[in-house]
Design a protein around this motif. Structure first.
Motif, mmCIF file in Angstrom:
data_model
loop_
_atom_site.group_PDB
_atom_site.id
_atom_site.type_symbol
_atom_site.label_atom_id
_atom_site.label_comp_id
_atom_site.label_asym_id
_atom_site.label_seq_id
_atom_site.Cartn_x
_atom_site.Cartn_y
_atom_site.Cartn_z
ATOM 1 N N MET A 545 0.732 -1.158 -0.030
ATOM 2 C CA MET A 545 0.019 -0.045 -0.144
ATOM 3 C C MET A 545 0.866 1.166 -0.071
ATOM 4 N N ASN A 546 1.651 1.305 0.800
ATOM 5 C CA ASN A 546 2.772 2.529 0.813
ATOM 6 C C ASN A 546 3.390 2.497 -0.551
ATOM 7 N N LYS A 547 3.953 1.702 -1.257
ATOM 8 C CA LYS A 547 4.467 1.760 -2.441
ATOM 9 C C LYS A 547 3.527 2.348 -3.476
ATOM 10 N N ASN A 548 2.257 1.858 -3.289
ATOM 11 C CA ASN A 548 1.023 2.419 -4.413
ATOM 12 C C ASN A 548 0.495 3.703 -3.927
ATOM 13 N N GLY A 549 1.039 4.328 -2.821
ATOM 14 C CA GLY A 549 0.398 5.529 -2.279
ATOM 15 C C GLY A 549 -0.988 5.338 -1.648
ATOM 16 N N GLU A 550 -1.130 4.250 -1.047
ATOM 17 C CA GLU A 550 -2.585 3.987 -0.304
ATOM 18 C C GLU A 550 -2.367 4.023 1.064
ATOM 19 N N ASN A 551 -1.184 4.520 1.676
ATOM 20 C CA ASN A 551 -1.349 4.603 2.930
ATOM 21 C C ASN A 551 -1.118 3.306 3.864
ATOM 22 N N GLY A 552 -0.401 2.483 3.449
ATOM 23 C CA GLY A 552 -0.315 1.092 4.517
ATOM 24 C C GLY A 552 -0.087 1.332 5.983
ATOM 25 N N THR A 553 0.495 2.360 6.296
ATOM 26 C CA THR A 553 1.031 2.418 7.592
ATOM 27 C C THR A 553 -0.352 2.788 8.403
ATOM 28 N N ASP A 554 -1.560 3.683 7.882
ATOM 29 C CA ASP A 554 -2.323 3.464 8.605
ATOM 30 C C ASP A 554 -3.176 2.284 8.800
ATOM 31 N N TYR A 555 -3.109 1.590 7.568
ATOM 32 C CA TYR A 555 -3.880 0.324 7.508
ATOM 33 C C TYR A 555 -3.247 -0.747 8.559
ATOM 34 N N LEU A 556 -1.962 -0.848 8.767
ATOM 35 C CA LEU A 556 -1.260 -1.558 9.573
ATOM 36 C C LEU A 556 -1.672 -1.170 11.088
ATOM 37 N N ASN A 557 -1.496 0.235 11.508
ATOM 38 C CA ASN A 557 -1.906 0.339 12.625
ATOM 39 C C ASN A 557 -3.338 0.362 12.768
ATOM 40 N N SER A 558 -4.430 0.512 12.070
ATOM 41 C CA SER A 558 -5.709 0.067 12.471
ATOM 42 C C SER A 558 -5.834 -1.380 12.818
ATOM 43 N N MET A 559 -4.917 -2.374 12.163
ATOM 44 C CA MET A 559 -5.049 -3.536 12.424
ATOM 45 C C MET A 559 -4.567 -3.875 13.867
ATOM 46 N N LEU A 560 -3.276 -3.289 14.199
ATOM 47 C CA LEU A 560 -2.667 -3.732 15.376
ATOM 48 C C LEU A 560 -3.330 -2.989 16.803
ATOM 49 N N ASN A 561 -3.966 -1.766 16.504
ATOM 50 C CA ASN A 561 -4.626 -1.113 17.551
ATOM 51 C C ASN A 561 -5.503 -1.879 17.992
ATOM 52 N N GLN A 562 -6.287 -2.846 17.466
ATOM 53 C CA GLN A 562 -7.252 -3.533 18.042
ATOM 54 C C GLN A 562 -6.591 -4.369 19.128
ATOM 55 N N LYS A 563 -5.420 -4.704 18.889
ATOM 56 C CA LYS A 563 -4.360 -5.643 20.126
ATOM 57 C C LYS A 563 -4.300 -4.516 20.956
ATOM 58 N N TYR A 564 -3.308 -3.755 20.455
ATOM 59 C CA TYR A 564 -2.464 -2.886 21.517
ATOM 60 C C TYR A 564 -3.242 -1.455 22.125
#
Length: 583
Positions: A545-564
């Protein structure tokens, strides 16, 4: 699994695998120790390498699951696990130390150098060499991919060296970037003499100590497919990945129209074993009539007649031999279990959020399947089906590296990014028959399901290419029973409702691809939780996503924040990788 009269002596031989010289010619490597005289010697070395490889199971699963969203700590978690959880590994953390990976890699390097000499001296025939060299080299590629996933930039060493320390602590050996590593691994895999499984070797002709060896060795096409997915440079990489996955999915495809290998096949009665979730006939509204045969993927022995329909690359551990099966200690809360890791509440919520076709509000792949409640604790059940707490020292089980459900989801991820989200939709949901229509049943030569708006579909001038083609026809006049006619889809096998795409008004193909990708990754959690893939799946998609300009950082954070819950230690890309340090 260990073979008492066959592998144990080999480990002593393989402990010598670091005795070559950094700059020696391969002939000198062979002269240094005389362990490569015959084909049997080569096979012994291979088994020794895989014996060492078995010792990586705990590290691979811990790093890929505890760093993801599906596994959490318990009050009994030790310091090393706590550090991995918080992404603050200290020197000496056994899970953050890549030395054991490099020990196996250096065994591979030594064997590959000597296999070349054996071929040159005609100690191995061309076919014998092709099978053995390709197996060991592909295993090495898999190991390097794991290192890249965890550390990002790592040394890429392919020569036999004196010691592991000389190889990975020497300042002259510089790490290379993850992207460059993947490029090198793809080049290496493409140059292998063979991408096929062992066919003629005694390694797969016989069972040893009661264990079949057919699923024990590296799956070369799947490794190459995964590498293309990690590179994801352009559409062609995803097509190349899908091509490799599709070739594996075609295993025994023409042997019998009733063959269900890797097809998650279902049957309308409970008398035929197909790993599905279903209800007693005529009682779909009675929860007590639930029959969960999906979980038998993990409870049936690897030697069960139906196991090869699902298991592709799996390693069995026997209570009688080393290495000890590590997952009882990690996950069990009885007997010799130390209950150091448990399912996260986020993973449990994923299954509880699903709805079955009969409206029951849970996914049966979760409760009493992937996890269970034992004495009030939630435990990861997938690794404990072979464990009896009344016999605490009898610890046997399996490490699932690749199975059919995972392969189909990887294939769906590939074809989705290759531009065919509808095909991915069919695979994830309920198969081809419900997603496509066959426009001309009377034309028996038209054996392609209509692909709707996709320009390569039937009715648009040319059929799907081989990498995206599935024959799922079923008709009586003339009688046709095509190989994929009973494919139920991943969610169909689990008796779940279709997962619909959430799209904007007037969606583009890219909108469909992006939405479908998130569905695929979520389905990966439901189907493959705790199996040692989660961090890699999340990281791969975030990087893409980051390589394609789709903001993969926000996506990963949205997934991990469910646990953290707001304390995510992987919040920025510079925190995604473990520190690479051996000194």
């Amino acid at each position: 699994m260990r073979i008492k009269n066959y592998i144990l002596p080999v480990l002593m031989a393989c402990s010598l695998a670091f005795t070559g010289c950094v700059d020696t010619e391969t002939e000198q490597v062979l002269d240094y120790k005389n362990n490569y005289k015959t084909v049997a010697d080569a096979d012994n070395v291979i088994l020794g390498i895989y014996g060492k490889f078995m010792g990586l199971a705990e590290q691979v699963v811990v790093l890929n699951e505890l760093r993801g969203d599906l596994v959490d700590l318990t009050p009994k978690s030790n310091k090393d696990l706590q550090e991995i959880y918080t992404n603050t590994p200290s020197k000496g953390n056994k899970y953050a130390d890549p030395t054991q990976f490099y020990q196996v890699i250096q065994n591979c390097n030594d064997a590959l150098a000597n296999f070349k000499v054996m071929r040159k001296d005609n100690r191995l025939s061309e076919n014998e060499y092709a099978e053995r060299y390709s197996d060991v080299a592909s295993l090495r590629c898999w190991l390097y991919l794991q290192l890249g996933i965890q550390y990002g930039n790592v040394p890429y060493i392919t020569k036999a060296t004196v010691t592991v320390d000389d190889a990975i602590k020497n300042d002259s050996v510089k790490p290379i970037a993850f992207d460059a590593l993947v490029d090198s691994l793809i080049t290496e895999m493409k140059a292998l003499p063979s991408l096929d499984d062992y066919l003629n070797s005694s390694l797969v002709k016989y069972s040893l100590d009661g264990y079949t060896m057919k699923n024990y060795f590296a799956q070369k096409r799947l490794i190459l497919g995964d590498l293309y997915m990690w590179r994801g440079r352009d559409q062609q990489d995803y097509i190349d990945a899908a091509t490799q996955y599709r070739k594996v999915l075609a295993t025994d495809e023409t042997a019998s129209v009733n063959n269900v290998k890797y097809r998650c096949g279902v049957w309308p009665t409970v008398d035929v074993f197909r790993f599905q979730i279903l209800y007693v006939r005529y009682k779909p509204d009675d929860v007590l009539s639930l029959i969960n045969r999906w979980k038998e993927i993990f409870s049936r022995p690897a030697e069960d007649a139906n196991a090869p329909n699902e298991l592709i690359w799996t390693v069995s551990y026997d209570q009688s031999y080393q290495p000890t099966y590590p997952f009882v200690r990690l996950f069990a809360n009885q007997g010799k279990g130390e209950y150091q890791l448990r399912p996260s509440s986020a993973s449990i919520q994923k299954w509880n959020s699903e709805v079955q076709t009969n409206e029951f509000p849970f996914d049966s792949r979760g409760p009493q399947s992937s996890y269970d409640v034992v004495n009030g604790d939630t435990v990861v059940q997938k690794y404990l089906y072979s464990y009896d707490a009344t016999k605490p020292y009898a610890q046997s089980g399996r490490w699932w590296i690749y199975r059919a459900g995972q392969l189909l989801l990887r294939y769906a991820e590939a074809v989705n990014r290759a531009g065919l989200p509808k095909l991915a939709y069919a695979i994830v949901n309920t198969g081809f028959k419900t997603a496509y229509t066959w426009p001309n049943p009377g034309n028996v030569t038209a054996n392609v399901w209509d692909q709707g708006n996709n320009i390569t579909g039937y009715g648009h001038g040319n059929p799907y290419p081989d990498w995206a083609y599935f024959d799922a026809r079923q008709m009586d006049v003339p009688r046709i029973r095509a190989p994929w006619r009973d494919f139920p889809g991943i969610r169909g096998r689990a008796n779940l409702k279709v997962k619909a795409l959430s799209l904007p008004t007037n969606p583009t193909t890219l909108d469909s691809i992006q939405a479908m990708e998130k569905i695929i990754i979520n389905e990966n959690a439901l189907e493959c939780a705790y199996e040692g893939n989660r961090w890699g799946d999340l990281l791969r998609v975030a990087r893409r996503m980051n390589k394609n300009g789709e903001n993969g950082t926000d996506y990963l954070n949205s997934m991990l924040n469910q646990k953290y819950k707001g304390n995510n230690p992987y919040s920025t890309p510079d925190k995604w990788y473990l520190p690479y340090s051996f000194k």
